[in-house]
Write a protein that holds these residues in place. Structure first.
Motif, short mmCIF file in Angstrom:
data_model
loop_
_atom_site.label_atom_id
_atom_site.label_comp_id
_atom_site.label_asym_id
_atom_site.label_seq_id
_atom_site.Cartn_x
_atom_site.Cartn_y
_atom_site.Cartn_z
N SER A 1 9.23 -44.60 -86.51
CA SER A 1 8.98 -43.84 -85.29
C SER A 1 8.85 -42.37 -85.67
N ASP B 1 3.35 -53.65 -81.21
CA ASP B 1 4.39 -52.61 -81.24
C ASP B 1 4.74 -52.08 -79.85
N HIS C 1 9.68 -50.93 -87.01
CA HIS C 1 8.65 -50.03 -87.53
C HIS C 1 9.15 -48.60 -87.44
N LYS D 1 -0.38 -43.77 -87.43
CA LYS D 1 -0.70 -45.16 -87.70
C LYS D 1 -1.54 -45.25 -88.96
N ASN E 1 10.97 -57.13 -84.40
CA ASN E 1 10.22 -56.37 -85.41
C ASN E 1 10.83 -54.99 -85.58
#
Length: 292
Positions: free
Chosen positions: A202, A236, A200, A208, A198
């Motif tokens: 940072s 995550d 995402h 979030k 995955n």
């Protein structure tokens, strides 16, 4: 793995061998001897002994005029003696990879472009999505695309079953979440453990929920980046494969932060996939060993 790449004109094959076992004396000597007995020549060698877990990791590239069966026969006594988890594959064999996406196309575009350009050792038989928006992008690169609505628990279960069916149907070795915006069930994470990656964003600090880049802009973030990691049932928090970061300042607009972040996400995910496809990523508990 199945040998799909024929030997060259000289009959030489190029193999990649990975080994994981409890660390103890004599491993390198034993493995090297088996390779010599198989008529092999080591062209690349990397190793690491983890003091945290007492585990030994090794990755070798070997050239040899040796069939798979003969090579494996020479290795078998050594792998049994040391209780090794090991894999032998042809160097450069494209890894059969399933990509999952939602609406954002930057990571998918980078994967498709680099695969077509010969820069990424994967084969992409299918892209699955919970939205239809990226069908044109997949079509441009000649990759089959399927979209399935996922707005209810029943539809989510059906889509996850389609993922598993596609894994079996296409002999998938790696699943990539290229900005797929659905949380996978623990059952699916368990079925695909160690072979699903995955990506995402940072941020420092992390943000979030909806519009993380707008939140980052409002807080005056100075560093943004991306993290590629293995997927686990802990959201995550899987073993990290690659991270990148870039410095920004107060002059950047939210739209500019989005563009910068998408660039980092694309290159970070592609690098993680590249290393995985080259058998350079080995798991050491909750972390990874990367033989670059």
């Amino acid at each position: 793995m199945t040998e799909t790449t024929p030997a060259g004109a000289t009959g030489i094959r190029h193999w990649v061998l990975t080994l994981v076992c409890t660390d103890r004396p004599g491993i390198v000597h034993a493995v090297s001897g088996a390779i010599v007995d198989a008529g092999g020549n080591i062209t690349e060698s990397q190793q690491f002994a983890s003091l945290d877990t007492g585990t030994f990791f090794m990755r070798l590239q070997v050239e040899a005029a040796t069939e798979r069966g003969a090579f494996e026969a020479k290795l078998a006594p050594i792998t049994e003696r040391y209780g090794m988890v090991w894999a032998l594959d042809v160097v450069g064999r494209p890894l059969r990879t399933l990509v999952l996406v939602s609406k954002a196309g930057h990571c998918l575009n980078d994967l498709l472009f680099r695969q077509r350009a010969g820069q990424l050792g994967v084969e992409l038989p299918l892209v699955l999505s919970n939205h239809p928006e990226l069908s044109g992008l997949a079509e441009f690169y000649g990759v089959p695309f399927e979209s399935h609505a996922v707005v209810s628990a029943a539809q989510k279960k059906e889509f996850e079953q389609r993922i598993l069916d596609a894994v079996d149907e296409h002999d998938i070795e790696l699943v990539v979440l290229a900005r797929y915006m659905q949380v996978l069930s623990p059952e699916l994470c368990e079925r695909l453990q160690g072979r699903i990656i995955n990506i995402h964003h940072s941020f420092l600090p992390g943000f979030k929920g909806a519009n993380p880049y707008r939140q980052a802009h409002a807080r005056g973030v100075k560093l943004i980046g991306a993290t590629a990691h293995f997927v686990t049932s802990d959201l995550d928090e899987g073993p990290i494969i690659e991270q990148n970061v870039v410095r920004v300042d107060h002059s950047r607009t939210p739209a500019e932060l989005v563009a910068i972040g998408q660039d980092e996400e694309s290159r970070t995910l592609t690098q993680a996939v590249k290393w995985f496809a080259e058998h350079r990523v080995l798991l050491d508990g909750a972390r990874t060993i990367i033989f670059r």
